[in-house]
Design a protein around this motif. Structure first.
Motif, PDB file in Angstrom:
ATOM      1  N   PRO A   1       0.792  -1.233   0.000  1.00  0.00           N
ATOM      2  CA  PRO A   1       0.000   0.000   0.000  1.00  0.00           C
ATOM      3  C   PRO A   1       0.821   1.277   0.000  1.00  0.00           C
ATOM      4  CG  PRO A   1      -0.070  -1.058   2.148  1.00  0.00           C
ATOM      5  CD  PRO A   1       0.603  -2.027   1.225  1.00  0.00           C
ATOM      6  N   SER A   2       2.128   1.181   0.169  1.00  0.00           N
ATOM      7  CA  SER A   2       2.960   2.392   0.103  1.00  0.00           C
ATOM      8  C   SER A   2       3.258   2.788  -1.336  1.00  0.00           C
ATOM      9  CB  SER A   2       4.270   2.178   0.862  1.00  0.00           C
ATOM     10  OG  SER A   2       5.058   1.162   0.250  1.00  0.00           O
ATOM     11  N   VAL A   3       3.002   1.890  -2.303  1.00  0.00           N
ATOM     12  CA  VAL A   3       3.283   2.167  -3.704  1.00  0.00           C
ATOM     13  C   VAL A   3       1.993   2.579  -4.404  1.00  0.00           C
ATOM     14  CG1 VAL A   3       4.098   1.225  -5.895  1.00  0.00           C
ATOM     15  CG2 VAL A   3       5.210   0.560  -3.741  1.00  0.00           C
ATOM     16  N   VAL A   4       1.989   3.792  -4.963  1.00  0.00           N
ATOM     17  CA  VAL A   4       0.808   4.346  -5.619  1.00  0.00           C
ATOM     18  C   VAL A   4       1.231   4.881  -6.985  1.00  0.00           C
ATOM     19  CG1 VAL A   4      -1.164   5.912  -5.415  1.00  0.00           C
ATOM     20  CG2 VAL A   4      -0.031   5.057  -3.348  1.00  0.00           C
ATOM     21  N   TYR A   5       0.452   4.550  -8.014  1.00  0.00           N
ATOM     22  CA  TYR A   5       0.686   5.054  -9.368  1.00  0.00           C
ATOM     23  C   TYR A   5      -0.449   5.987  -9.767  1.00  0.00           C
ATOM     24  CZ  TYR A   5       4.153   1.302  -9.978  1.00  0.00           C
ATOM     25  OH  TYR A   5       5.247   0.474  -9.858  1.00  0.00           O
ATOM     26  N   VAL A   6      -0.102   7.051 -10.490  1.00  0.00           N
ATOM     27  CA  VAL A   6      -1.076   8.011 -10.998  1.00  0.00           C
ATOM     28  C   VAL A   6      -0.854   8.199 -12.489  1.00  0.00           C
ATOM     29  CG1 VAL A   6      -1.631  10.483 -11.057  1.00  0.00           C
ATOM     30  CG2 VAL A   6      -1.557   9.287  -8.878  1.00  0.00           C
ATOM     31  N   GLY A   7      -1.937   8.085 -13.261  1.00  0.00           N
ATOM     32  CA  GLY A   7      -1.916   8.426 -14.676  1.00  0.00           C
ATOM     33  C   GLY A   7      -2.560   9.782 -14.865  1.00  0.00           C
ATOM     34  N   THR A   8      -1.890  10.698 -15.533  1.00  0.00           N
ATOM     35  CA  THR A   8      -2.401  12.061 -15.650  1.00  0.00           C
ATOM     36  C   THR A   8      -3.112  12.268 -16.981  1.00  0.00           C
ATOM     37  OG1 THR A   8      -0.308  12.905 -16.547  1.00  0.00           O
ATOM     38  CG2 THR A   8      -0.590  12.954 -14.148  1.00  0.00           C
ATOM     39  N   GLY A   9      -3.985  13.272 -17.010  1.00  0.00           N
ATOM     40  CA  GLY A   9      -4.767  13.589 -18.187  1.00  0.00           C
ATOM     41  C   GLY A   9      -6.078  12.844 -18.202  1.00  0.00           C
ATOM     42  N   ASP A  10      -7.139  13.509 -17.814  1.00  0.00           N
ATOM     43  CA  ASP A  10      -8.449  12.868 -17.736  1.00  0.00           C
ATOM     44  C   ASP A  10      -9.098  12.781 -19.116  1.00  0.00           C
ATOM     45  OD1 ASP A  10     -10.560  11.852 -15.876  1.00  0.00           O
ATOM     46  OD2 ASP A  10     -11.711  13.438 -16.823  1.00  0.00           O
ATOM     47  N   MET A  11     -10.205  12.033 -19.202  1.00  0.00           N
ATOM     48  CA  MET A  11     -11.015  11.995 -20.419  1.00  0.00           C
ATOM     49  C   MET A  11     -11.472  13.414 -20.742  1.00  0.00           C
ATOM     50  SD  MET A  11     -12.022   9.180 -22.068  1.00  0.00           S
ATOM     51  CE  MET A  11     -13.249   8.473 -23.153  1.00  0.00           C
ATOM     52  N   ILE A  12     -11.659  13.706 -22.003  1.00  0.00           N
ATOM     53  CA  ILE A  12     -12.158  15.022 -22.380  1.00  0.00           C
ATOM     54  C   ILE A  12     -13.558  15.210 -21.812  1.00  0.00           C
ATOM     55  CG2 ILE A  12     -12.938  16.413 -24.342  1.00  0.00           C
ATOM     56  CD1 ILE A  12     -10.577  15.297 -25.866  1.00  0.00           C
TER      57      ILE A  12
ATOM     58  N   GLY B   1       2.005  12.136 -18.454  1.00  0.00           N
ATOM     59  CA  GLY B   1       2.527  10.813 -18.180  1.00  0.00           C
ATOM     60  C   GLY B   1       2.139  10.227 -16.844  1.00  0.00           C
ATOM     61  N   VAL B   2       3.002   9.358 -16.323  1.00  0.00           N
ATOM     62  CA  VAL B   2       2.725   8.572 -15.118  1.00  0.00           C
ATOM     63  C   VAL B   2       3.627   9.043 -13.983  1.00  0.00           C
ATOM     64  CG1 VAL B   2       2.583   6.237 -14.155  1.00  0.00           C
ATOM     65  CG2 VAL B   2       2.134   6.605 -16.588  1.00  0.00           C
ATOM     66  N   TYR B   3       3.061   9.062 -12.781  1.00  0.00           N
ATOM     67  CA  TYR B   3       3.805   9.397 -11.574  1.00  0.00           C
ATOM     68  C   TYR B   3       3.702   8.241 -10.589  1.00  0.00           C
ATOM     69  CZ  TYR B   3       4.206  14.225 -13.175  1.00  0.00           C
ATOM     70  OH  TYR B   3       4.514  15.355 -13.897  1.00  0.00           O
ATOM     71  N   LYS B   4       4.728   8.141  -9.726  1.00  0.00           N
ATOM     72  CA  LYS B   4       4.774   7.049  -8.764  1.00  0.00           C
ATOM     73  C   LYS B   4       5.184   7.573  -7.397  1.00  0.00           C
ATOM     74  CE  LYS B   4       7.197   2.641  -7.908  1.00  0.00           C
ATOM     75  NZ  LYS B   4       8.238   1.722  -8.424  1.00  0.00           N
ATOM     76  N   SER B   5       4.534   7.045  -6.374  1.00  0.00           N
ATOM     77  CA  SER B   5       4.929   7.318  -4.998  1.00  0.00           C
ATOM     78  C   SER B   5       5.279   6.003  -4.315  1.00  0.00           C
ATOM     79  CB  SER B   5       3.785   7.993  -4.230  1.00  0.00           C
ATOM     80  OG  SER B   5       4.110   8.117  -2.851  1.00  0.00           O
ATOM     81  N   THR B   6       6.349   5.993  -3.537  1.00  0.00           N
ATOM     82  CA  THR B   6       6.712   4.812  -2.761  1.00  0.00           C
ATOM     83  C   THR B   6       6.540   5.043  -1.264  1.00  0.00           C
ATOM     84  OG1 THR B   6       9.045   5.504  -2.776  1.00  0.00           O
ATOM     85  CG2 THR B   6       8.324   3.979  -4.514  1.00  0.00           C
ATOM     86  N   ASP B   7       5.908   6.162  -0.910  1.00  0.00           N
ATOM     87  CA  ASP B   7       5.678   6.470   0.501  1.00  0.00           C
ATOM     88  C   ASP B   7       4.230   6.902   0.738  1.00  0.00           C
ATOM     89  OD1 ASP B   7       5.767   8.955  -0.734  1.00  0.00           O
ATOM     90  OD2 ASP B   7       7.671   9.551   0.178  1.00  0.00           O
TER      91      ASP B   7
END
Length: 315
Positions: A49-60, A70-76
């Protein structure tokens, strides 16, 4: 998993928020990222649960163009973030993290709405986003809308596609450049649309298009859901026209609640959604301009209490 009060919520123009109190209070966790505020997808690694991915840019959406980078990642657990590539995808509405490893990630990219290019389709990483391999490319105008799997059979993955490019000056009625209207337009020289369903049996490494078996030619934006506890055999697919169910992994399909016009995408694909309960394959929800619930595997639906358009007499 294991933290029932923790949720993340991403917004088309409002970044990413987190609650540790099951929604009682929320706080922003993406404000340190100054280059983008549009979040189209967020996924916590089931195994960590400490690893979270985010994809940016929503549907129009209505009157806006919410592009990402692009994609962002958190490890905390959202405290800090790092960009991990795919900047040219522009619009990411779906991603999946393998339940066995936080480093194995699938990203469904819609691509740039204003330019025909090859930065769209399904991308896969096995090293936590340090490198990416494109595993599904349809064409330079068509991207991936939804990825879905049952977490007890993680190697079986479904994907839906839609056209996500509008040539300069193209208009649909009183709207301009709506990708879900363009998806219903036949592709040149083929007669088929770019709204398609794909299936992978190897965790997203290879893909095969699913056609026939009772499915009509697809129309507009689609969503798909796979029921747990069924060996990935129970699959639900919703399109602009209807809801379909398969009990053999997508080989054959039947239309559900055919006499209920509410059970389809609302507003021409504006609000596509079908979701199945992780413990009960017969309990599912669909999203039109209101929310509807079925307890019999899609045979009948009722409006949800308190939801706009539901069965609550006060609505």
């Amino acid at each position: 998993i294991g933290e029932p009060g923790v949720y993340y919520a991403g917004f088309p123009g409002g970044g990413l928020w987190k609650t540790t109190s099951a929604g009682t209070t929320w706080f922003p966790v993406f404000d340190a990222i100054k280059t983008v505020s549009s979040v189209g997808a967020v996924e916590v690694a089931p195994s960590d649960p400490s690893v979270v991915y985010v994809g940016t840019g929503d549907m129009i959406t209505g009157g806006t163009l919410d592009q990402g980078n692009g994609v962002y990642k958190s490890t905390d657990a959202g405290a800090t973030w790092k960009s991990i590539g795919l900047e040219g995808t522009r619009h990411i509405q779906t991603l999946l993290v393998d339940p066995r490893s936080p480093d194995v990630v699938l990203v469904g990219a819609l691509g740039d709405h204003m330019r025909a290019n090859d930065m769209r389709g399904v991308y896969r990483s096995t090293d936590g986003g340090r490198s990416w391999t494109k595993t599904l490319h349809i064409d330079n105008e068509t991207g991936v809308t939804k990825l879905a799997r049952a977490y007890d059979v993680p190697d079986v993955v479904f994907a839906t596609s839609t056209r996500h490019y509008a040539p300069p000056g193209y208009a649909v009625g009183s709207y301009r450049s709506w990708q879900f209207s363009l998806a219903a337009r036949p592709l040149p020289d083929t007669g088929r649309t770019s709204a398609s369903l794909y299936k992978s049996l190897d965790g997203g490494v290879t893909w095969k298009e699913i056609t026939g078996g009772g499915l009509p030619r697809h129309d507009g934006r689609m969503a798909v859901a796979v029921a747990m506890g069924t060996g990935a055999q129970r699959v639900y697919l919703i399109s602009n026209s209807a809801l379909y169910r398969s009990d053999d992994g997508g080989a054959s399909w039947r239309q559900m609640a055919a006499d209920d016009d509410r059970i389809r995408n609302g507003q021409g694909g504006y609000s596509a959604g079908v979701y199945v309960d992780p413990k009960n394959p017969d309990l599912l929800y669909t999203i039109n301009t209101a929310a509807y619930k079925s307890t019999d595997g899609g045979k009948t639906f009722t409006g949800m209490k308190g939801a706009p358009g539901g069965d609550d007499p006060q609505q």
